[in-house]
Scaffold this motif. Structure first.
Motif, PDB file in Angstrom:
ATOM      1  N   LEU A 100       0.799  -1.224   0.004  1.00  0.00           N
ATOM      2  CA  LEU A 100       0.086   0.031  -0.258  1.00  0.00           C
ATOM      3  C   LEU A 100       1.132   1.379   0.227  1.00  0.00           C
ATOM      4  CD1 LEU A 100      -1.583   0.713   3.240  1.00  0.00           C
ATOM      5  CD2 LEU A 100      -0.253  -1.422   3.215  1.00  0.00           C
ATOM      6  N   GLN A 101      -0.026   2.358  -0.985  1.00  0.00           N
ATOM      7  CA  GLN A 101       0.612   3.170  -0.468  1.00  0.00           C
ATOM      8  C   GLN A 101      -0.364   4.586  -0.005  1.00  0.00           C
ATOM      9  OE1 GLN A 101       3.304   4.740  -4.105  1.00  0.00           O
ATOM     10  NE2 GLN A 101       3.472   2.600  -4.708  1.00  0.00           N
ATOM     11  N   CYS A 102      -0.837   4.822  -0.790  1.00  0.00           N
ATOM     12  CA  CYS A 102      -2.263   6.252   0.060  1.00  0.00           C
ATOM     13  C   CYS A 102      -2.595   5.830   0.677  1.00  0.00           C
ATOM     14  CB  CYS A 102      -2.596   6.942  -0.942  1.00  0.00           C
ATOM     15  SG  CYS A 102      -3.770   5.885  -1.601  1.00  0.00           S
ATOM     16  N   GLY A 103      -2.891   3.824   1.189  1.00  0.00           N
ATOM     17  CA  GLY A 103      -3.872   3.128   1.698  1.00  0.00           C
ATOM     18  C   GLY A 103      -5.332   3.778   1.545  1.00  0.00           C
ATOM     19  N   PHE A 104      -5.907   3.998   0.278  1.00  0.00           N
ATOM     20  CA  PHE A 104      -7.777   4.082   0.227  1.00  0.00           C
ATOM     21  C   PHE A 104      -7.381   2.852  -0.175  1.00  0.00           C
ATOM     22  CE2 PHE A 104     -11.031   6.057  -2.428  1.00  0.00           C
ATOM     23  CZ  PHE A 104     -11.455   6.304  -0.793  1.00  0.00           C
ATOM     24  N   CYS A 105      -7.443   2.452  -1.266  1.00  0.00           N
ATOM     25  CA  CYS A 105      -7.794   1.327  -1.615  1.00  0.00           C
ATOM     26  C   CYS A 105      -7.980  -0.459  -0.740  1.00  0.00           C
ATOM     27  CB  CYS A 105      -7.806   0.698  -3.075  1.00  0.00           C
ATOM     28  SG  CYS A 105      -5.828   0.469  -2.981  1.00  0.00           S
ATOM     29  N   THR A 106      -6.834   0.087   0.881  1.00  0.00           N
ATOM     30  CA  THR A 106      -6.659  -1.313   1.254  1.00  0.00           C
ATOM     31  C   THR A 106      -7.414  -1.708   2.026  1.00  0.00           C
ATOM     32  OG1 THR A 106      -4.231  -0.250   1.617  1.00  0.00           O
ATOM     33  CG2 THR A 106      -4.829  -1.262   3.047  1.00  0.00           C
ATOM     34  N   LEU A 136     -10.009  -1.727  -7.146  1.00  0.00           N
ATOM     35  CA  LEU A 136      -8.524  -0.542  -8.217  1.00  0.00           C
ATOM     36  C   LEU A 136      -7.594  -0.063  -6.633  1.00  0.00           C
ATOM     37  CD1 LEU A 136     -10.886   0.938 -11.274  1.00  0.00           C
ATOM     38  CD2 LEU A 136      -9.603  -1.372 -11.144  1.00  0.00           C
ATOM     39  N   CYS A 137      -5.988   0.273  -7.459  1.00  0.00           N
ATOM     40  CA  CYS A 137      -4.930   0.783  -6.858  1.00  0.00           C
ATOM     41  C   CYS A 137      -4.649   2.069  -7.220  1.00  0.00           C
ATOM     42  CB  CYS A 137      -4.721  -0.429  -5.790  1.00  0.00           C
ATOM     43  SG  CYS A 137      -3.498   0.640  -5.216  1.00  0.00           S
ATOM     44  N   ARG A 138      -4.618   3.051  -7.360  1.00  0.00           N
ATOM     45  CA  ARG A 138      -3.926   3.776  -8.169  1.00  0.00           C
ATOM     46  C   ARG A 138      -2.433   4.117  -8.063  1.00  0.00           C
ATOM     47  NH1 ARG A 138      -7.773   8.957  -8.969  1.00  0.00           N
ATOM     48  NH2 ARG A 138      -5.942   9.693 -10.172  1.00  0.00           N
ATOM     49  N   CYS A 139      -1.978   3.069  -7.097  1.00  0.00           N
ATOM     50  CA  CYS A 139      -0.598   3.102  -6.374  1.00  0.00           C
ATOM     51  C   CYS A 139       0.580   2.304  -6.646  1.00  0.00           C
ATOM     52  CB  CYS A 139      -0.507   3.978  -4.834  1.00  0.00           C
ATOM     53  SG  CYS A 139      -1.705   5.476  -4.514  1.00  0.00           S
ATOM     54  N   THR A 140      -0.019   1.387  -6.379  1.00  0.00           N
ATOM     55  CA  THR A 140       1.066   0.508  -6.507  1.00  0.00           C
ATOM     56  C   THR A 140       1.469  -0.396  -7.580  1.00  0.00           C
ATOM     57  OG1 THR A 140      -0.481  -1.326  -6.485  1.00  0.00           O
ATOM     58  CG2 THR A 140      -0.245  -0.448  -4.496  1.00  0.00           C
TER      59      THR A 140
HETATM   60 FE1  FES Z   1      -3.499   4.593  -3.125  1.00  0.00          FE
HETATM   61 FE2  FES Z   1      -3.825   1.905  -3.477  1.00  0.00          FE
HETATM   62  S1  FES Z   1      -2.131   1.942  -2.451  1.00  0.00           S
HETATM   63  S2  FES Z   1      -4.922   3.444  -4.061  1.00  0.00           S
END
Ligand code: FES
Ligand code: FES
Length: 172
Positions: A100-106, A136-140
């Motif tokens: 995870l990065q931003c964690g929104f999808c987590t 969906l994940c926009r970061c990883t």
């Molecule tokens: Fe940022 Fe998945 S960790 S959207």
């Protein structure tokens, strides 16, 4: 104004009653009435999976489920995964594999992966990607999410696990 109705369900093992209008969506009930803000609101059109919760042993997108449909249901959200102060193996794996990065999808990813491992304890990479395709994940870039599910599957089978992430390097 539509008539309100009482809906009863089990939420992370706890009997819960809410009074809602028939049009209220489960994601709003969970977040605003039950104060379980782990399930996130992303698209509200069933595309992103940020709102995924487990309902009666199936993954559902809570932005497309009416709360009245949850009458008598058994619901699991990310808040119910850790037990006794210990992270669930999936939560540990997401940390170890840097999934995870931003964690929104987590929260949605964790709940969907939890269901996957209930159904297929030893999934192939192809099966993991297929099962997680609705989240969906926009970061990883997804690769580390796949690794985290594989890490968890190995751990739950009692095998020694080691992170593949170069900055973690801890063996458990
Ligand atoms: Fe940022 Fe998945 S960790 S959207
Ligand atoms: Fe429910 Fe995107 S908010 S799928």
């Amino acid at each position: 104004m539509s008539k309100k109705t009482m809906v009863s369900f089990r939420l992370n093992g706890k009997d819960t009653d809410v009074v809602v209008e028939p049009r209220e969506l489960l994601i709003h009930t969970l977040r605003e009435r039950c104060l379980h803000t782990g399930p996130h609101i992303g698209c509200e059109t069933s595309h992103c999976g940020a709102c995924t919760v487990d309902m009666n042993g199936m993954s559902v997108k809570a932005c497309t489920v009416l709360t009245v449909q949850a009458e008598g249901a058994d619901l699991l959200t990310v808040e119910g995964m850790a037990q006794g102060g210990e992270l669930h193996a999936l939560q540990e794996a997401f940390m170890q594999e840097h999934a995870l990065q931003c964690g929104f999808c987590t929260p949605g990813m964790l709940i969907r992966a939890h269901r996957l491992l209930q159904e297929i304890p030893d999934p192939s990479e192809e099966e993991i990607r297929y099962w997680m395709a609705g989240n969906l994940c926009r970061c990883t870039g997804y690769q580390n999410i796949v690794k985290a599910v594989q890490y968890t599957a190995r751990k739950l089978r009692g095998e020694a696990v080691q992170t593949s992430h170069p900055l973690m390097g801890e063996t458990r």
